[in-house]
Design a protein around this motif. Structure first.
Motif, PDB file in Angstrom:
ATOM      1  N   THR A   1       0.827  -1.203   0.000  1.00  0.00           N
ATOM      2  CA  THR A   1       0.000   0.000   0.000  1.00  0.00           C
ATOM      3  C   THR A   1       0.860   1.251   0.000  1.00  0.00           C
ATOM      4  O   THR A   1       0.546   2.227  -0.686  1.00  0.00           O
ATOM      5  N   GLY A   2       1.961   1.236   0.738  1.00  0.00           N
ATOM      6  CA  GLY A   2       2.856   2.391   0.783  1.00  0.00           C
ATOM      7  C   GLY A   2       3.502   2.674  -0.556  1.00  0.00           C
ATOM      8  O   GLY A   2       3.555   3.820  -1.008  1.00  0.00           O
ATOM      9  N   ILE A   3       3.989   1.641  -1.216  1.00  0.00           N
ATOM     10  CA  ILE A   3       4.614   1.834  -2.529  1.00  0.00           C
ATOM     11  C   ILE A   3       3.577   2.242  -3.565  1.00  0.00           C
ATOM     12  O   ILE A   3       3.827   3.110  -4.396  1.00  0.00           O
ATOM     13  N   ALA A   4       2.402   1.682  -3.508  1.00  0.00           N
ATOM     14  CA  ALA A   4       1.337   2.087  -4.433  1.00  0.00           C
ATOM     15  C   ALA A   4       1.008   3.567  -4.255  1.00  0.00           C
ATOM     16  O   ALA A   4       0.808   4.290  -5.234  1.00  0.00           O
ATOM     17  N   ALA A   5       0.987   4.034  -3.011  1.00  0.00           N
ATOM     18  CA  ALA A   5       0.715   5.455  -2.754  1.00  0.00           C
ATOM     19  C   ALA A   5       1.830   6.324  -3.330  1.00  0.00           C
ATOM     20  O   ALA A   5       1.560   7.373  -3.936  1.00  0.00           O
ATOM     21  N   LEU A   6       3.083   5.911  -3.157  1.00  0.00           N
ATOM     22  CA  LEU A   6       4.206   6.666  -3.721  1.00  0.00           C
ATOM     23  C   LEU A   6       4.169   6.687  -5.241  1.00  0.00           C
ATOM     24  O   LEU A   6       4.500   7.691  -5.868  1.00  0.00           O
ATOM     25  N   GLU A   7       3.784   5.563  -5.836  1.00  0.00           N
ATOM     26  CA  GLU A   7       3.742   5.440  -7.291  1.00  0.00           C
ATOM     27  C   GLU A   7       2.464   6.025  -7.895  1.00  0.00           C
ATOM     28  O   GLU A   7       2.373   6.203  -9.099  1.00  0.00           O
ATOM     29  N   GLY A   8       1.465   6.265  -7.049  1.00  0.00           N
ATOM     30  CA  GLY A   8       0.184   6.778  -7.552  1.00  0.00           C
ATOM     31  C   GLY A   8      -0.557   5.741  -8.371  1.00  0.00           C
ATOM     32  O   GLY A   8      -1.178   6.066  -9.384  1.00  0.00           O
ATOM     33  N   CYS A   9      -0.492   4.482  -7.921  1.00  0.00           N
ATOM     34  CA  CYS A   9      -1.164   3.415  -8.656  1.00  0.00           C
ATOM     35  C   CYS A   9      -1.959   2.545  -7.692  1.00  0.00           C
ATOM     36  O   CYS A   9      -1.855   2.676  -6.482  1.00  0.00           O
ATOM     37  N   ASP A  10      -2.729   1.651  -8.253  1.00  0.00           N
ATOM     38  CA  ASP A  10      -3.473   0.684  -7.474  1.00  0.00           C
ATOM     39  C   ASP A  10      -2.493  -0.406  -7.009  1.00  0.00           C
ATOM     40  O   ASP A  10      -1.627  -0.817  -7.785  1.00  0.00           O
ATOM     41  N   PRO A  11      -2.603  -0.870  -5.776  1.00  0.00           N
ATOM     42  CA  PRO A  11      -1.700  -1.924  -5.298  1.00  0.00           C
ATOM     43  C   PRO A  11      -1.681  -3.163  -6.193  1.00  0.00           C
ATOM     44  O   PRO A  11      -0.659  -3.836  -6.316  1.00  0.00           O
ATOM     45  N   MET A  12      -2.785  -3.454  -6.863  1.00  0.00           N
ATOM     46  CA  MET A  12      -2.853  -4.625  -7.732  1.00  0.00           C
ATOM     47  C   MET A  12      -1.995  -4.465  -8.984  1.00  0.00           C
ATOM     48  O   MET A  12      -1.721  -5.446  -9.677  1.00  0.00           O
TER      49      MET A  12
ATOM     50  N   HIS B   1      12.054   0.099  -5.286  1.00  0.00           N
ATOM     51  CA  HIS B   1      12.230   0.881  -4.061  1.00  0.00           C
ATOM     52  C   HIS B   1      12.991   0.052  -3.030  1.00  0.00           C
ATOM     53  O   HIS B   1      12.813  -1.163  -2.940  1.00  0.00           O
ATOM     54  N   GLU B   2      13.812   0.735  -2.247  1.00  0.00           N
ATOM     55  CA  GLU B   2      14.470   0.094  -1.111  1.00  0.00           C
ATOM     56  C   GLU B   2      13.495   0.142   0.060  1.00  0.00           C
ATOM     57  O   GLU B   2      13.003   1.216   0.428  1.00  0.00           O
ATOM     58  N   VAL B   3      13.207  -1.003   0.616  1.00  0.00           N
ATOM     59  CA  VAL B   3      12.252  -1.131   1.720  1.00  0.00           C
ATOM     60  C   VAL B   3      13.022  -1.568   2.957  1.00  0.00           C
ATOM     61  O   VAL B   3      13.846  -2.467   2.901  1.00  0.00           O
ATOM     62  N   ARG B   4      12.745  -0.917   4.063  1.00  0.00           N
ATOM     63  CA  ARG B   4      13.342  -1.302   5.353  1.00  0.00           C
ATOM     64  C   ARG B   4      12.194  -1.449   6.348  1.00  0.00           C
ATOM     65  O   ARG B   4      11.387  -0.544   6.512  1.00  0.00           O
ATOM     66  N   VAL B   5      12.135  -2.603   6.960  1.00  0.00           N
ATOM     67  CA  VAL B   5      11.123  -2.866   7.983  1.00  0.00           C
ATOM     68  C   VAL B   5      11.864  -2.992   9.299  1.00  0.00           C
ATOM     69  O   VAL B   5      12.722  -3.853   9.457  1.00  0.00           O
ATOM     70  N   GLU B   6      11.544  -2.107  10.231  1.00  0.00           N
ATOM     71  CA  GLU B   6      12.166  -2.128  11.551  1.00  0.00           C
ATOM     72  C   GLU B   6      11.107  -2.506  12.579  1.00  0.00           C
ATOM     73  O   GLU B   6       9.966  -2.060  12.491  1.00  0.00           O
ATOM     74  N   PHE B   7      11.513  -3.306  13.520  1.00  0.00           N
ATOM     75  CA  PHE B   7      10.617  -3.705  14.600  1.00  0.00           C
ATOM     76  C   PHE B   7      11.279  -3.362  15.918  1.00  0.00           C
ATOM     77  O   PHE B   7      12.456  -3.616  16.103  1.00  0.00           O
ATOM     78  N   ASP B   8      10.517  -2.768  16.796  1.00  0.00           N
ATOM     79  CA  ASP B   8      11.025  -2.582  18.150  1.00  0.00           C
ATOM     80  C   ASP B   8       9.913  -2.879  19.132  1.00  0.00           C
ATOM     81  O   ASP B   8       8.747  -2.937  18.771  1.00  0.00           O
TER      82      ASP B   8
END
Length: 84
Positions: free
Chosen positions: A18-29, A67-74
């Motif tokens: 959903t985040g990348i789709a928002a950045l790209e201005g497209c539908d997630p599908m 896109h470079e994706v980083r998932v951080e958990f704390d």
């Protein structure tokens, strides 16, 4: 430029797509399947609650849809997705 996106879902894989789709201005599908970049089940499993009930901390990075994706958990904030 990195962007941290707040998406209204608890599922990490949904936040990423959903985040990348928002950045790209497209539908997630319209994006390629996430599993071509990372196993969504494994991504969720890495940071599941431990057997003793504690949360794990750390980060995972990978490339998805250009896109470079980083998932951080704390322990305090849970998953935070940053997309560049």
């Amino acid at each position: 430029m990195a962007q941290t996106l707040a998406v209204d879902t608890d599922e990490v894989h949904e936040r990423i797509v959903t985040g990348i789709a928002a950045l790209e201005g497209c539908d997630p599908m319209e994006l390629p399947p996430l599993f071509e970049a990372v196993d969504p089940d494994a991504l969720a499993a890495i940071f599941e609650t431990t057997e003793s009930g504690g949360l794990r901390a750390g980060h995972v990075g990978f490339t998805y849809a250009g896109h470079e994706v980083r998932v951080e958990f704390d322990e305090d904030d849970g998953p935070v997705v940053t997309i560049e």
